[in-house]
Design a protein around this motif. Structure first.
Motif, mmCIF file in Angstrom:
data_model
loop_
_atom_site.group_PDB
_atom_site.id
_atom_site.type_symbol
_atom_site.label_atom_id
_atom_site.label_comp_id
_atom_site.label_asym_id
_atom_site.label_seq_id
_atom_site.Cartn_x
_atom_site.Cartn_y
_atom_site.Cartn_z
ATOM 1 N N GLU A 107 0.838 -1.206 0.000
ATOM 2 C CA GLU A 107 0.000 0.000 0.000
ATOM 3 C C GLU A 107 0.873 1.257 0.000
ATOM 4 O OE1 GLU A 107 -3.113 0.460 -0.404
ATOM 5 O OE2 GLU A 107 -4.165 -1.351 0.201
ATOM 6 N N TYR A 108 1.965 1.219 0.739
ATOM 7 C CA TYR A 108 2.870 2.372 0.800
ATOM 8 C C TYR A 108 3.425 2.694 -0.586
ATOM 9 C CZ TYR A 108 7.134 5.010 1.784
ATOM 10 O OH TYR A 108 8.130 5.940 1.783
ATOM 11 N N TRP A 109 3.967 1.700 -1.253
ATOM 12 C CA TRP A 109 4.556 1.925 -2.574
ATOM 13 C C TRP A 109 3.510 2.449 -3.561
ATOM 14 C CZ3 TRP A 109 4.011 0.536 -7.622
ATOM 15 C CH2 TRP A 109 5.100 0.711 -8.470
ATOM 16 N N LEU A 110 2.344 1.843 -3.553
ATOM 17 C CA LEU A 110 1.293 2.267 -4.486
ATOM 18 C C LEU A 110 0.932 3.735 -4.269
ATOM 19 C CD1 LEU A 110 -1.050 -0.858 -4.289
ATOM 20 C CD2 LEU A 110 0.326 -0.167 -6.265
ATOM 21 N N GLY A 111 0.741 4.121 -3.008
ATOM 22 C CA GLY A 111 0.349 5.487 -2.724
ATOM 23 C C GLY A 111 1.417 6.506 -3.053
ATOM 24 N N MET A 112 2.682 6.096 -2.985
ATOM 25 C CA MET A 112 3.773 7.029 -3.203
ATOM 26 C C MET A 112 4.139 7.217 -4.676
ATOM 27 S SD MET A 112 4.604 8.561 -0.557
ATOM 28 C CE MET A 112 4.484 8.521 1.228
ATOM 29 N N GLN A 113 3.427 6.548 -5.576
ATOM 30 C CA GLN A 113 3.740 6.724 -7.005
ATOM 31 C C GLN A 113 3.229 8.052 -7.552
ATOM 32 O OE1 GLN A 113 6.013 4.536 -8.155
ATOM 33 N NE2 GLN A 113 5.703 4.014 -6.000
ATOM 34 N N GLY A 114 2.336 8.698 -6.843
ATOM 35 C CA GLY A 114 1.845 10.004 -7.277
ATOM 36 C C GLY A 114 0.368 10.001 -7.577
ATOM 37 N N ARG A 115 -0.118 11.134 -8.006
ATOM 38 C CA ARG A 115 -1.545 11.332 -8.267
ATOM 39 C C ARG A 115 -1.975 10.697 -9.592
ATOM 40 N NH1 ARG A 115 -4.041 15.767 -5.904
ATOM 41 N NH2 ARG A 115 -5.818 15.213 -7.234
ATOM 42 N N LEU A 116 -3.150 10.104 -9.598
ATOM 43 C CA LEU A 116 -3.808 9.649 -10.819
ATOM 44 C C LEU A 116 -4.318 10.867 -11.585
ATOM 45 C CD1 LEU A 116 -5.790 6.823 -9.047
ATOM 46 C CD2 LEU A 116 -3.969 6.430 -10.739
ATOM 47 N N THR A 117 -4.162 10.871 -12.889
ATOM 48 C CA THR A 117 -4.530 12.077 -13.651
ATOM 49 C C THR A 117 -5.403 11.819 -14.865
ATOM 50 O OG1 THR A 117 -2.512 11.953 -14.988
ATOM 51 C CG2 THR A 117 -2.411 13.267 -12.953
ATOM 52 N N GLU A 118 -5.579 10.563 -15.272
ATOM 53 C CA GLU A 118 -6.394 10.277 -16.451
ATOM 54 C C GLU A 118 -7.119 8.956 -16.259
ATOM 55 O OE1 GLU A 118 -3.857 9.810 -19.855
ATOM 56 O OE2 GLU A 118 -2.385 8.644 -18.731
ATOM 57 N N PRO A 119 -8.303 8.799 -16.870
ATOM 58 C CA PRO A 119 -9.003 7.521 -16.764
ATOM 59 C C PRO A 119 -8.186 6.403 -17.410
ATOM 60 C CG PRO A 119 -10.466 9.239 -17.595
ATOM 61 C CD PRO A 119 -9.079 9.792 -17.633
ATOM 62 N N VAL A 120 -8.179 5.245 -16.774
ATOM 63 C CA VAL A 120 -7.510 4.077 -17.348
ATOM 64 C C VAL A 120 -8.432 2.872 -17.241
ATOM 65 C CG1 VAL A 120 -5.142 4.871 -17.007
ATOM 66 C CG2 VAL A 120 -6.289 3.641 -15.164
ATOM 67 N N TYR A 121 -8.300 1.974 -18.222
ATOM 68 C CA TYR A 121 -9.222 0.842 -18.365
ATOM 69 C C TYR A 121 -8.428 -0.435 -18.572
ATOM 70 C CZ TYR A 121 -12.481 -2.228 -20.967
ATOM 71 O OH TYR A 121 -13.238 -3.293 -21.425
ATOM 72 N N LYS A 122 -8.821 -1.493 -17.854
ATOM 73 C CA LYS A 122 -8.248 -2.819 -18.062
ATOM 74 C C LYS A 122 -9.299 -3.700 -18.739
ATOM 75 C CE LYS A 122 -8.315 -6.441 -15.489
ATOM 76 N NZ LYS A 122 -8.450 -7.485 -16.544
ATOM 77 N N PRO A 123 -9.122 -4.010 -20.007
ATOM 78 C CA PRO A 123 -10.098 -4.865 -20.690
ATOM 79 C C PRO A 123 -10.029 -6.307 -20.192
ATOM 80 C CG PRO A 123 -8.744 -3.608 -22.254
ATOM 81 C CD PRO A 123 -8.091 -3.516 -20.917
ATOM 82 N N ALA A 124 -11.043 -7.074 -20.509
ATOM 83 C CA ALA A 124 -11.064 -8.493 -20.167
ATOM 84 C C ALA A 124 -9.901 -9.203 -20.846
ATOM 85 C CB ALA A 124 -12.385 -9.119 -20.589
ATOM 86 N N GLY A 125 -9.251 -10.092 -20.103
ATOM 87 C CA GLY A 125 -8.174 -10.883 -20.675
ATOM 88 C C GLY A 125 -6.843 -10.184 -20.750
#
Length: 769
Positions: free
Chosen positions: A112-130
């Motif tokens: 959780e620490y590493w994820l939060g420290m990567q910075g702010r999210l700024t654009e929508p992102v999508y993970k398609p199926a598969g």
């Protein structure tokens, strides 16, 4: 940013343990607040954010819900608030190349620490199926994707809509309108996991699940009893009012399994005494209670109050108050007459003299506040324990008078406001009637699911779509592995978020992340600069204005995102001006004023200096919204936590370097633990009795009888002043050990304060499978 070693994972082989602190705040508190803020945001952005926090023309702190004084200081913030703002308002952003570099599988292996420290999210992102990567998409594509998925479901109840407590009143009101316009009451929220027991216990006894005190009452109290909470870490600004109580001649009693530095001695960094002197000793009495023993303690004190009345009739109880405003006194007397003193001592781990002292303090005080947090609500008998708090207060008329009352301390900035605005799966008929009338539709009437039942329905395949407005459900909820498997069983999961967290890495077949602005940021819409509003832990509603430019022009506000999602999904199914709501938040507040009881003339009142206080019957007029119109004294059966031989009772808790599931660092400096989180705190005598050694690595096994193995590997044993038979470990790591079905009676809140565990030397038992 991901390659900066400063924000890489901790090497827990370097974990350090020292003696716990016996005081909190002081100059170190200031340094731990301001140095990271300046380092990570720069001097100018740090100044614009931290100094604007909790000011009347600034923004409300995005961490706890502690109220603000009428006369604000120039530095109206604490260390935890500064950390929250630094985390949110960082100018570091995640670039488009990040998503190509990091697969979802890779991100899932990060902390959780590493994820939060990567910075702010700024654009929508999508993970398609598969696929195993998110990829950027446009906002219009994102809105259309959500609308298509929702409108293709067989039933609105196939979807669930989660909410975090940081959401504003305006966004929360629109969100529940969107969800009910869509056709479901599946509105789980973070309250389900923290103060749901408070709502049930207080609602059934005094008719409202909110505090019956004001901000000023804390300084006026003769006695404050603090139960199951750690203000020094979780709501440090409360220490100012506790200090004021002591300066005014009041006394404090701390009831908690662990000694907490902030309740021992407070060095107020804004006073000479706090900087150059010893500070103020706070707790006059510390009752180190065994986990699950609070209910027995409260019953024992109430019995002593009744016994004192029997010895001196007419001089102890508030007979006028009880006769005019209460019912159930005779039933309570009869029930407590049977209380077994030895059972109380066994359940609490206390001595008779300690209980007698607390009773004497209560009897001598004319104005008493009992305040509590999740150390109470997350017990199996949490609802009944809160009813016992109400019993004790009612006996001497300690509700509805200055300096006295019941005070659940909300742990998230606007979690109480969210509930007021309709974020609840069981909103009462009057609210639904007003909502339907205002927007020209028939809201669904069948109760929806809470957080625990949402996971259960995901497991069964009955919830296929999940949308979260903030938060981090898979990390926050109990039974981590079961929760993650349930989330993966969904067809589509979407998160409206500021930064990355675990819930972005544990997804449905398809997944979407929608980045949003933070509370610290200036929100400019078509009609001009907007503000939002929040409700604090004592029912005060006030405005919050962002103070810095958004970190990216691509960000949208929560109101904007919800409005566009609703418009794309619902079209004109209900009479809601989604375009207008996004342009001008006053339009939302106009609707709130006509739908939400107590929010009449909302736009006008929230603009008043300091906002306004929500009406509260028990506090304001000693009126109680119960079936008989009276407060109810209740008889509750004790059910002490049983501990089989060779086991310990575990509680989960936060470290000083975290806020809920957000991890700011790896130090818990008040408890003397640095550079790591994989520890279990155990009484020295228990360590010896179990044949273990301080510092030894152990595996922690949950002892829940459902046939499932729940284990944490390689946790370091730390000798710590816990009660005998009790242990503590950090949340959310220890959530693995809390079964999904281990919930509080009545409220369905995960029981994270009474988990039976067995410790074995690491490597002594192989992994299953």
């Amino acid at each position: 940013m991901s390659k900066n070693p400063k924000f890489e994972e901790a090497d827990e082989s370097e974990l350090e343990v020292s003696k716990p602190k016996d005081w909190a705040a002081g100059i170190p508190g200031v340094m731990h607040a301001m140095v990271p803020a300046i380092e990570q945001m720069g001097v100018n952005r740090a100044r614009k954010t931290v100094l604007a926090m909790n000011q009347k023309k600034g923004f409300d702190c995005p961490s706890c819900a502690w109220p603000d004084p009428h006369h604000r200081k120039a530095f109206e913030f604490c260390e935890e608030g500064a950390k929250a703002v630094t985390w949110e308002a960082t100018p570091v952003v995640i670039g488009a190349d990040f998503w190509a570099e990091h697969s979802v599988s890779d991100l899932r292996g990060r902390s959780e620490y590493w994820l939060g420290m990567q910075g702010r999210l700024t654009e929508p992102v999508y993970k398609p199926a598969g696929e195993d990567h998110y990829r950027p998409i446009t906002w219009d594509e994102a809105f259309e994707l959500v609308a298509t998925k929702l409108n293709a479901l067989g039933s609105p109840d196939d979807a669930a809509f989660y909410t975090s407590g940081r959401t504003s009143n305006e966004a929360a009101f629109l969100y529940q309108l969107f969800v009910r316009g869509y056709g479901t009451n599946n509105l789980p929220d973070c309250s389900n996991m923290c103060h749901e027991s408070s709502g049930w216990g207080m609602g059934q006894t005094i008719g409202i699940g909110k505090a019956t005190v004001t901000f000023d009452d804390f300084a006026e109290a003769d006695l404050i009893i603090l139960m199951g909470q750690n203000p020094g870490t979780n709501h440090p600004r409360m220490l100012n009012e506790l200090e004021a109580c002591k300066r005014n001649g009041g006394s404090l009693v701390a009831v908690n399994p662990l000694p907490e530095a902030g309740l021992k001695r407070y060095k107020n960094p804004q006073t000479v005494r706090g900087v150059a002197g010893k500070g103020t000793e706070l707790a006059d009495q510390f009752l180190q209670i065994r986990l699950g023993g609070d209910m027995a303690l409260l019953q024992a004190v109430s019995k002593r109050v009744l016994d004192a009345e029997a010895r001196n009739p007419g001089t102890v109880l508030d007979h006028k108050f009880l006769a005019e405003h209460c019912e159930g006194l005779e039933e309570l007397k009869e029930h407590l007459a049977q209380l077994d003193e030895q059972e109380v001592l066994d359940a609490t781990g206390l001595r008779i003299e300690e209980i007698d002292e607390l009773a004497e303090r209560y009897l001598k005080a004319d104005k008493v506040i009992i305040t509590w947090a999740m150390g109470i609500t997350q017990q199996k008998k949490g609802v009944a324990t809160i009813k016992e708090i109400i019993n004790l207060l009612l006996l001497r008329g300690n509700i509805g008078k200055p300096g006295a009352g019941a005070s659940p301390i909300r742990g998230h900035s606007n979690v109480q406001g969210d509930r007021t605005m309709g974020i609840w799966e069981q909103m009462p008929p009057a609210f639904m009637d007003a909502l339907g009338k205002e927007f020209g539709f028939e809201p669904p009437r069948e109760h929806g699911v809470d957080a625990v039942d949402t996971i259960r329905r995901m497991q069964d395949g009955r919830i296929k779509f999940f949308l979260a407005l903030g938060g981090n459900l898979v990390a926050a909820i109990s039974d981590t592995h079961a929760a993650e498997a349930a989330m993966e069983n969904c067809d589509f999961t979407a998160q409206i978020s500021i930064k990355l967290n675990r819930s972005h890495t544990v997804t449905g077949t398809e997944a979407l992340i929608l980045p949003t602005m933070g509370r610290t940021e200036i929100d400019i819409q078509e009609s001009g600069t907007q503000f939002i509003s929040v409700e604090d832990t004592v029912c005060a509603v006030h405005a919050s204005w962002g103070s810095v430019e958004p970190v990216a022009h691509t960000l949208r506000s929560e109101v904007s995102i919800i409005s566009r999602l609703a418009k794309a999904t619902l079209g004109d199914r209900i009479n809601a001006d989604w375009d207008g709501f996004e342009k001008n938040y006053d339009l939302i507040r106009d609707h709130i004023s006509r739908v939400v009881k107590g929010c009449e003339n909302y736009n006008e009142r929230v603009r008043q200096d300091g906002g306004f206080i929500m009406a509260n019957g028990p506090r304001d007029s000693r009126t109680f919204n119960t079936p008989t119109g009276k407060a109810v004294l209740t008889a509750n059966d004790l059910e002490p936590v049983e501990r089989p031989a060779g086991t310990l009772i575990l509680q989960t808790l936060r470290s000083h370097d975290q806020w809920n599931t957000t991890i700011y660092g790896f130090n818990d400096r008040y408890r003397g633990i640095r550079k790591g989180r994989h520890v279990i705190m155990v009484n020295a005598e228990d360590i010896t009795e179990l044949g273990l050694a301080d510092g030894q690595l152990v595996d922690i096994f949950g002892e829940y009888k459902d046939g499932k193995e729940r284990v944490l590997r390689k946790f370091r044993v730390v000798s710590y002043p816990t009660p005998r038979g009790c242990a503590a470990a950090y949340y959310p790591e220890a959530n693995v050990l809390v079964p999904l079905d281990h919930v509080a009676d009545g409220s369905n809140t995960p029981v994270s304060k009474a988990v039976i565990v067995r410790l074995k030397p690491s490597g002594s038992e192989p992994l299953l499978g």
